[in-house]
Design a protein around this motif. Structure first.
Motif, short mmCIF file in Angstrom:
data_model
loop_
_atom_site.label_atom_id
_atom_site.label_comp_id
_atom_site.label_asym_id
_atom_site.label_seq_id
_atom_site.Cartn_x
_atom_site.Cartn_y
_atom_site.Cartn_z
N UNK A 157 -30.42 52.40 -34.41
CA UNK A 157 -29.41 53.18 -33.24
C UNK A 157 -29.89 53.08 -31.63
N UNK A 158 -31.79 52.56 -32.09
CA UNK A 158 -32.26 51.88 -30.28
C UNK A 158 -31.62 50.72 -30.25
N UNK A 159 -31.74 50.09 -31.56
CA UNK A 159 -31.40 48.35 -31.41
C UNK A 159 -29.85 48.52 -30.51
N UNK A 160 -28.63 49.18 -30.97
CA UNK A 160 -27.39 49.48 -30.70
C UNK A 160 -27.26 49.68 -29.06
N UNK A 161 -28.42 51.01 -28.71
CA UNK A 161 -28.20 50.73 -27.23
C UNK A 161 -29.22 50.40 -26.41
N UNK A 162 -29.67 49.60 -27.24
CA UNK A 162 -30.76 48.95 -26.10
C UNK A 162 -30.48 48.52 -24.92
N UNK A 163 -28.86 47.09 -24.92
CA UNK A 163 -28.74 47.08 -23.49
C UNK A 163 -28.60 47.86 -22.55
N UNK A 164 -27.87 49.37 -22.85
CA UNK A 164 -27.88 50.08 -22.06
C UNK A 164 -28.98 50.57 -21.07
N UNK A 165 -30.28 51.17 -22.44
CA UNK A 165 -31.44 51.20 -21.63
C UNK A 165 -31.89 50.40 -20.68
N UNK A 166 -31.80 48.74 -20.63
CA UNK A 166 -32.09 48.63 -19.99
C UNK A 166 -31.07 48.31 -18.73
N UNK A 167 -29.61 48.28 -18.64
CA UNK A 167 -29.37 48.63 -17.86
C UNK A 167 -29.57 49.56 -17.07
N UNK A 168 -29.80 50.82 -17.60
CA UNK A 168 -30.32 51.93 -16.98
C UNK A 168 -31.78 52.11 -16.08
#
Length: 478
Positions: A78-89
């Motif tokens: 789940x975190x892998x799928x959202x990793x790009x979003x986290x880094x962009x934030x």
């Protein structure tokens, strides 16, 4: 964009641990109750009800026979799928702070107040956001840069902040959906095995209709807000900006550098990092900020002292460390989504949906509803595209429908609606980047509301959708 994680479909689930449809509803209802009671009734921040939901879903997985290692794999995925979003934030928070200190955002506000009026402001902001998002392929980058400046311009013109944010986000998502550079546009085409430009062309009608209706409504709202321009407020804001920052055209260098890299096809994350570094050096060269103080702004944000309380409030930022609240919400939501996927809940729900489909119209509508539901449950837009895109692919073939019908349905209903959900990565980001709560701007985020509604209207009428029916109904499994 390449994803290393592929969600499990219904047929790939272990039959011995696969929940029935009724059982799969248990953790879903728990999530709904916890978020509803915790946020709406008790007034808690979403972190706490999300934690309750994570514990309940983990216990549900244990009941099904999943070990801690299995559940941890789900969390990691789940975190892998959202990793790009986290880094962009993370990066957007730092970028906004450095662009404020560099004078980039203050200068955009200064000149915008000279060029725009309340009557045309909302539709103009939506169109400009759409053009920029189409050009660079990123709705988040558009909102985190131009959107922040538009909030300041709108405040000076007397336009309510929620209206401004709704117009900017509407334009950003509408432009993003038609951009061949967009990650979600490419993802929707990829997981459905649809040629990219076939997918974009299939989305065009619904996007144009939804955005066109939104522009008409924004024009009407603009007329309602078109009283006398608050010239005293505008003069005060411009004076405060010019007295604190160098507002020459040179301060737009970070903006030019960022959009130039985006237009050349560089991915969003390195482009935003480059824009942040450009902001730091512009601050040092043009605003006279020292090397260490400039990087402290990057880390801790800005506390401007312009002499205007309104301007200070608009330009106060949190920097990289200010992203902690947002990131923790997103991480918790991604953990929950990973557990729901790992325990088979999402796959079972999607499979049950496929059993109730009898016509091409109901298939398209059901696909859209599943994308929206997965958006709410997993809190990130990639899963809302990937899971129904993969699960329902064979069903579209059964109805003799082209794959671009599937790609349109998952993106039209999945991607734009995330920004309407307070605990979704998109909703959290838009709220924190613009300073306007999700539920405040949601009524004015017209494209996010209209995009799925237009899709459902097309499904109900058969407009631009082939009319086919299912020859045999599958056996309904409990």
């Amino acid at each position: 964009m390449t994803l290393d994680f592929t969600p499990t479909t219904f047929d790939e689930l272990d039959p011995e641990r696969r929940p029935s449809f009724r059982l799969a509803l248990v953790p879903v209802l728990a999530v709904v109750v916890f978020l509803g009671v915790g946020s709406a009734v008790l007034g808690l921040d979403p972190h706490v009800p999300l934690l309750w939901s994570i514990v309940a879903t983990g216990a549900f997985g244990t009941y099904l026979g999943y070990s801690w290692d299995d559940l941890y794999d789900g969390i990691a995925n789940g975190l892998l799928m959202g990793l790009q979003a986290i880094l962009i934030i993370f990066t957007i928070y730092a970028l906004i702070a450095t662009w404020v200190d560099a004078g980039t955002i203050p200068a955009m506000m200064y000149y915008g107040l000279e060029l725009l009026t309340p009557t045309v402001f909302l539709p103009t902001a939506a169109v400009l956001a759409a053009v920029v998002a189409f050009a660079i392929g990123s709705s988040w980058t558009t909102v985190g840069t131009l959107g922040v400046a538009f909030v300041g311009i709108g405040a000076g013109l007397g336009v309510p902040g929620p209206m401004t944010v709704g117009a900017v986000i509407s334009g950003a998502y509408a432009g993003d959906k038609q951009s061949p550079l967009s990650d979600t546009t490419n993802l929707a085409a990829g997981v459905t095995n649809t040629p990219l430009y076939d997918h974009i062309r299939r989305m065009r009608t619904g996007t144009v209709v939804a955005f066109g209706i939104a522009l008409v409504i924004f024009a009407v709202l603009g007329l309602q807000a078109s009283g006398a321009v608050p010239t005293d407020d505008v003069a005060e804001i411009q004076s405060a900006l010019a007295g604190t920052y160098d507002v020459s055209v040179l301060v737009f260098l970070p903006l030019v550098a960022t959009f130039a890299l985006a237009l050349r096809g560089y991915p969003a994350l390195p482009t935003l990092v480059a824009g942040t570094i450009a902001g730091v050096f512009t601050s040092m060269l043009l605003q006279g900020t020292g090397f260490v103080p400039a990087w402290e702004v990057f880390l801790n944000g800005t506390e401007p002292g312009t002499g205007s309380e309104l301007v200070d409030d608009l330009l106060e930022t949190g920097g990289l460390t200010g992203s902690a609240w947002t990131i923790t919400v997103v991480v918790a939501a991604l953990v929950l989504g990973g557990l729901l996927e790992k325990t088979g809940v999402l796959a079972v729900l999607a499979h049950r949906l496929s059993q109730g489909v009898t016509s091409s119209g109901s298939l398209v509508a059901g696909t859209g509803l599943s994308a929206m539901a997965i958006n709410a449950l997993t809190a990130q837009q990639y899963m809302s595209i990937v899971l129904p895109g993969m699960t329902l692919r064979s069903l579209y073939e059964e109805f003799s429908m082209d794959s671009d019908e599937l790609s349109r349905a998952v993106e039209a209903a999945g991607t734009p609606t995330g920004a309407l959900i307070p605990w979704h990565a998109g909703g959290v980001f838009m709220a924190t980047a613009t300073g306007v709560p999700t539920l405040s701007y949601a009524p004015y985020y017209l494209f996010g509301i209209l995009s799925p509604l237009v899709l459902f209207a097309m499904a109900a009428t058969g407009f631009d959708i082939p009319t086919t029916h299912r020859s045999e109904q599958p056996q309904t499994a409990d």
